[in-house]
Design an enzyme around this catalytic site. Structure first.
Site, PDB file in Angstrom:
ATOM      1  N   ARG A 135       0.655  -1.314   0.025  1.00 38.25           N
ATOM      2  CA  ARG A 135      -0.061  -0.139   0.054  1.00 38.25           C
ATOM      3  C   ARG A 135       0.917   1.107  -0.207  1.00 38.25           C
ATOM      4  O   ARG A 135       0.376   2.307   0.249  1.00 38.25           O
ATOM      5  CB  ARG A 135      -0.876   0.052   1.254  1.00 38.25           C
ATOM      6  CG  ARG A 135      -1.869  -1.213   1.268  1.00 38.25           C
ATOM      7  CD  ARG A 135      -2.936  -0.941   2.453  1.00 38.25           C
ATOM      8  NE  ARG A 135      -3.921  -2.162   2.297  1.00 38.25           N
ATOM      9  CZ  ARG A 135      -3.676  -3.301   2.932  1.00 38.25           C
ATOM     10  NH1 ARG A 135      -2.581  -3.521   3.620  1.00 38.25           N
ATOM     11  NH2 ARG A 135      -4.591  -4.214   2.745  1.00 38.25           N
ATOM     12  N   TYR A 163       1.862  -5.022  -6.773  1.00 31.89           N
ATOM     13  CA  TYR A 163       1.450  -3.950  -5.618  1.00 31.89           C
ATOM     14  C   TYR A 163       1.849  -2.750  -6.150  1.00 31.89           C
ATOM     15  O   TYR A 163       2.871  -2.498  -6.762  1.00 31.89           O
ATOM     16  CB  TYR A 163       2.258  -4.379  -4.376  1.00 31.89           C
ATOM     17  CG  TYR A 163       2.014  -5.555  -3.614  1.00 31.89           C
ATOM     18  CD1 TYR A 163       0.910  -6.397  -3.795  1.00 31.89           C
ATOM     19  CD2 TYR A 163       2.756  -6.047  -2.557  1.00 31.89           C
ATOM     20  CE1 TYR A 163       0.499  -7.454  -3.144  1.00 31.89           C
ATOM     21  CE2 TYR A 163       2.506  -7.277  -1.837  1.00 31.89           C
ATOM     22  CZ  TYR A 163       1.409  -7.785  -2.205  1.00 31.89           C
ATOM     23  OH  TYR A 163       1.104  -9.049  -1.341  1.00 31.89           O
ATOM     24  N   HIS A 179       2.688 -16.231  -6.855  1.00 32.08           N
ATOM     25  CA  HIS A 179       1.866 -15.364  -5.984  1.00 32.08           C
ATOM     26  C   HIS A 179       0.742 -16.396  -5.788  1.00 32.08           C
ATOM     27  O   HIS A 179       0.053 -16.168  -4.802  1.00 32.08           O
ATOM     28  CB  HIS A 179       1.673 -14.187  -6.744  1.00 32.08           C
ATOM     29  CG  HIS A 179       1.119 -13.383  -5.710  1.00 32.08           C
ATOM     30  ND1 HIS A 179       1.310 -11.612  -6.132  1.00 32.08           N
ATOM     31  CD2 HIS A 179       0.332 -13.230  -4.632  1.00 32.08           C
ATOM     32  CE1 HIS A 179       0.535 -11.060  -5.058  1.00 32.08           C
ATOM     33  NE2 HIS A 179       0.119 -12.007  -4.333  1.00 32.08           N
ATOM     34  N   SER A 230       2.837 -18.898  -2.500  1.00 30.18           N
ATOM     35  CA  SER A 230       1.839 -18.027  -1.820  1.00 30.18           C
ATOM     36  C   SER A 230       0.527 -18.786  -2.135  1.00 30.18           C
ATOM     37  O   SER A 230       0.151 -18.943  -3.427  1.00 30.18           O
ATOM     38  CB  SER A 230       1.810 -16.675  -2.248  1.00 30.18           C
ATOM     39  OG  SER A 230       0.994 -15.842  -1.271  1.00 30.18           O
ATOM     40  N   SER A 235      -2.555 -10.477   5.857  1.00 32.78           N
ATOM     41  CA  SER A 235      -3.980 -10.077   6.518  1.00 32.78           C
ATOM     42  C   SER A 235      -4.231 -10.349   8.250  1.00 32.78           C
ATOM     43  O   SER A 235      -5.390 -11.083   8.416  1.00 32.78           O
ATOM     44  CB  SER A 235      -5.219 -10.298   5.592  1.00 32.78           C
ATOM     45  OG  SER A 235      -5.266  -9.765   4.146  1.00 32.78           O
ATOM     46  N   GLY A 294       0.443  -5.305   7.049  1.00 31.39           N
ATOM     47  CA  GLY A 294       0.293  -4.713   5.549  1.00 31.39           C
ATOM     48  C   GLY A 294      -0.279  -3.071   5.857  1.00 31.39           C
ATOM     49  O   GLY A 294      -0.527  -2.419   4.999  1.00 31.39           O
TER      50      GLY A 294
END
Length: 310
Positions: free
Chosen positions: A22, A52, A120, A150, A220, A275
């Protein structure tokens, strides 16, 4: 800050890492402050991905532009990125895509090598031999030092291992107190009629990773569900927040530290991927690494989050 082994490698890494998905719209000074706060808290592991930051490799580029790491500074941090998503259509783990994505990540991050590369997302069209060729070439060229995945199930990992010769040292999976199927379904295994017992991750992915020395990275860690907002302070989780607040006061840490501690207390020696882009939350969450929750406290949080212990 406690450390955990990174898969089957000799690396010991912090059990809390900073994900920078972010930072695309942050100023250079905001990024430097965020990273400086993380480093002060003992975090020297930074998680990236090609997708990202709004534009492809956007967050990687912002990270490098803001920090301008010298060679010695680069050697002090662990940089991980992910490849295998094409926003135009879906997932792509072809040889060409993986190699091109890594090259673009290296340019964006202004580095000669990646410490860790992850695939990913599972690609329905995966050809393990192509992944293996990409990994071999990237390793031989000195561009990637370790590899992982992932959001992969045990059988998806086993499929890759039919061709890939490098150890897969990481599996990044969603995990929080309220989003914990990789733990909760094992607790309620074989309980007929109980939704919690349903196998939805390919079966025992956390146990599989422990057996095969694959480090689970929990992404998360404060989300209530799949990007449904945080559970901390949410009126939808009054019982859970009451327990968190009580334990936070007892241990003298912020509430976010207890949410971290619930994950780091697990004997799987997982890494928590933060995150947030708020320095205060990074510093607070990192404190959870050293909170020694008891078994009774861990299970109290588990049950307060809505999980059953039959």
């Amino acid at each position: 800050m406690k450390t955990v082994p990174l898969g089957a490698t000799d690396l010991a890494v912090p059990n809390v890492t900073l994900g920078v998905m972010r930072i695309g719209d942050k100023t250079d000074e905001e990024i430097r402050t965020l990273v400086r706060t993380a480093r002060d808290a003992g975090i020297d592991f930074f998680d990236h991905a090609a997708v990202y930051g709004g534009a492809l490799h956007g967050a990687e580029e912002r990270f490098a532009d803001a920090l301008r790491l010298t060679p010695s500074e680069r050697a002090e941090v662990t940089l991980q990125t992910k490849a295998g998503i094409d926003p135009a259509f879906g997932y792509d783990s072809s040889y060409e895509h993986l190699v091109a994505s890594v090259d673009a990540s290296l340019r964006a991050l202004r580095t000669d090598y990646l410490d860790v590369l992850l695939i990913h997302r599972p690609d329905a069209l995966v050809e393990p031999a192509e992944v293996a060729r990409a990994f071999d070439d990237l390793e031989a060229a000195g561009k990637v030092r370790a590899f992982g995945v992932s959001n992969h199930t045990p059988l998806q990992i086993e499929l890759l291992k039919t061709a890939v010769r490098q150890p897969l040292v990481v599996n990044q999976l969603q995990l929080s107190l309220t989003h914990a199927p990789i733990i909760a379904q094992g607790v309620a295994a074989n309980m007929a009629g109980l939704d919690q017992s349903a196998v939805i991750d390919g079966g025992g992915v956390l146990d599989y990773c422990r057996i095969h020395r694959i480090t689970v990275q929990a992404w998360s860690p404060f989300q209530a569900g799949f990007f449904t907002g945080p559970f901390l302070g949410s009126p939808e989780y009054p019982e859970l927040n009451a327990v968190i607040d009580r334990l936070a006061k007892q241990y003298g840490v912020p509430a976010i530290a207890i949410a971290t501690a619930w994950i780091t207390r697990h004997p799987a020696q997982m890494q928590v991927v933060l995150g947030t882009t708020t320095p205060e939350r990074v510093a607070g969450a990192a404190q959870g690494s050293d909170v020694p929750l008891t078994r009774a406290e861990w299970y109290e949080l588990f049950k307060a989050a809505g999980h059953q212990v039959p």
